[in-house]
Design a protein around this motif. Sequence first.
Motif, PDB file in Angstrom:
ATOM      1  N   LEU A  80       0.642  -1.175   0.050  1.00 40.75           N
ATOM      2  CA  LEU A  80       0.102   0.126   0.019  1.00 40.75           C
ATOM      3  C   LEU A  80       0.864   1.239   0.135  1.00 40.75           C
ATOM      4  O   LEU A  80       0.409   2.138  -0.520  1.00 40.75           O
ATOM      5  N   ILE A  81       2.047   1.140   0.723  1.00 35.86           N
ATOM      6  CA  ILE A  81       2.694   2.375   0.701  1.00 35.86           C
ATOM      7  C   ILE A  81       3.529   2.736  -0.671  1.00 35.86           C
ATOM      8  O   ILE A  81       3.583   3.684  -1.029  1.00 35.86           O
ATOM      9  N   ARG A  82       3.821   1.515  -1.220  1.00 34.25           N
ATOM     10  CA  ARG A  82       4.343   1.666  -2.710  1.00 34.25           C
ATOM     11  C   ARG A  82       3.548   2.286  -3.581  1.00 34.25           C
ATOM     12  O   ARG A  82       3.762   2.922  -4.495  1.00 34.25           O
ATOM     13  N   GLU A 139      -1.313  -1.148  11.161  1.00 36.25           N
ATOM     14  CA  GLU A 139      -1.559   0.188  11.642  1.00 36.25           C
ATOM     15  C   GLU A 139      -0.318   1.002  12.046  1.00 36.25           C
ATOM     16  O   GLU A 139      -0.339   2.365  11.876  1.00 36.25           O
ATOM     17  N   GLU A 140       0.657   0.372  12.637  1.00 37.77           N
ATOM     18  CA  GLU A 140       2.000   0.766  13.139  1.00 37.77           C
ATOM     19  C   GLU A 140       2.696   1.502  11.942  1.00 37.77           C
ATOM     20  O   GLU A 140       3.339   2.493  11.931  1.00 37.77           O
ATOM     21  N   ARG A 141       2.753   0.592  11.034  1.00 38.13           N
ATOM     22  CA  ARG A 141       3.407   1.421   9.810  1.00 38.13           C
ATOM     23  C   ARG A 141       2.565   2.306   9.100  1.00 38.13           C
ATOM     24  O   ARG A 141       3.243   3.183   8.483  1.00 38.13           O
ATOM     25  N   MET A 142       1.495   2.422   8.978  1.00 41.54           N
ATOM     26  CA  MET A 142       0.528   3.500   8.660  1.00 41.54           C
ATOM     27  C   MET A 142       0.840   4.825   9.456  1.00 41.54           C
ATOM     28  O   MET A 142       0.875   5.702   8.906  1.00 41.54           O
ATOM     29  N   ARG A 157      -3.537   6.546   0.548  1.00 40.72           N
ATOM     30  CA  ARG A 157      -3.728   7.901   1.440  1.00 40.72           C
ATOM     31  C   ARG A 157      -4.721   7.459   2.577  1.00 40.72           C
ATOM     32  O   ARG A 157      -4.749   8.021   3.758  1.00 40.72           O
ATOM     33  N   HIS A 158      -5.722   6.540   2.448  1.00 43.24           N
ATOM     34  CA  HIS A 158      -6.472   6.292   3.534  1.00 43.24           C
ATOM     35  C   HIS A 158      -6.951   4.764   3.285  1.00 43.24           C
ATOM     36  O   HIS A 158      -7.693   4.261   2.674  1.00 43.24           O
TER      37      HIS A 158
END
Length: 345
Positions: free
Chosen positions: A168-170, A206-209, A174-175
């Motif tokens: 998702l980060i790559r 959640e920690e990564r987000m 955004r949400h």
Amino acid sequence: MVGMRDVAKKAGVSVSTVSLVVNGTGYVSEDMRKRVEKAMKALDYIPNELARNLYHDRTNIIGVIVPTIRHPFFATLAALLQQELANKGFRTMLCSTTDSLNGEAEYVDMLRRHMMDGIIMAAHTAHAPDYWSSIGRPVVAFDRYLGAGIPSLGSDHEQGGNLVADLLIRSGTRHVVMVSGPRSQFHDLEGEGTTFPTIRYYAALEERMEREGVKYDYIEAGEVNDMRGYAHAMHDIFDRFDDVDAVVSSDIGAAYCVQEAHRRGVSVPDELQVVAYDGTYLADTAGKRLTAICQDFNAIAELTVRRMVEAMEGKQTASMQMSHTGELDDLVPVRLMLGETTKQQ
């Protein structure tokens, strides 16, 4: 009905010799064994399995307890456990706690009375850890922490959460909205402990987000047997969040999400990415092939049965001696299967 005395008379041996051959205990010469086996075949003698099991203090029956067999994850798990147990000479007695009046209590009682050899526990339990440790019979926990001394194993859910986060980060999410069971499961032991290791998947995500500054929300979809709860949760997501661009849920939730997005004219994956967790057969039947974190069911079944056999033999693994409260003894790696519901191909 033909009995051991008939076989002994036919073979010209003692009843005790026939018993040794039937039960596979003690020394019997090869010539004597062949005579007994020939007599058994000629008389069409079928050994009394119940009596033989009592002789060995074994039933060769393993109880498998799951929340519900309606859920594709537990249906797949139960099928492979039954297959693996059969390969090791065991029969399976299946219990679905949500479909049974007495839940796991009836099975635990059967285990205590030696009516089965062990229990594989893969369902939530309200019993305290000392309840399970007091049974004094083989119990193996899957994706559950039942207490000190109870072998436990499950998928590496922290790895799974990080795989989703990387994806998702790559893709510039955004949400993200996560959908699963009651949030109370995250801390159902005293202090910060949990009997639900699967929540480490959401905790890691959640920690990564949080670290990346990505907005996230968590929506409860009800208990594991509430299939329609996922459908309602997905409907709520689109009503509550107009900026959501990623949804993470079980295979069931992800499939409902793809269907709801289609009804609302939301393009998957261009406007909304969907990631499933489990990787069951449902991942290929959602209208689009789901991107999924796949749990290794074959490895899980093999390891679970191996731990059960070790527990029956009174063995304690090194991982059990090192584990801490709320942690699993053995972790099975997961893998990311890219499908048509995410941007990264």
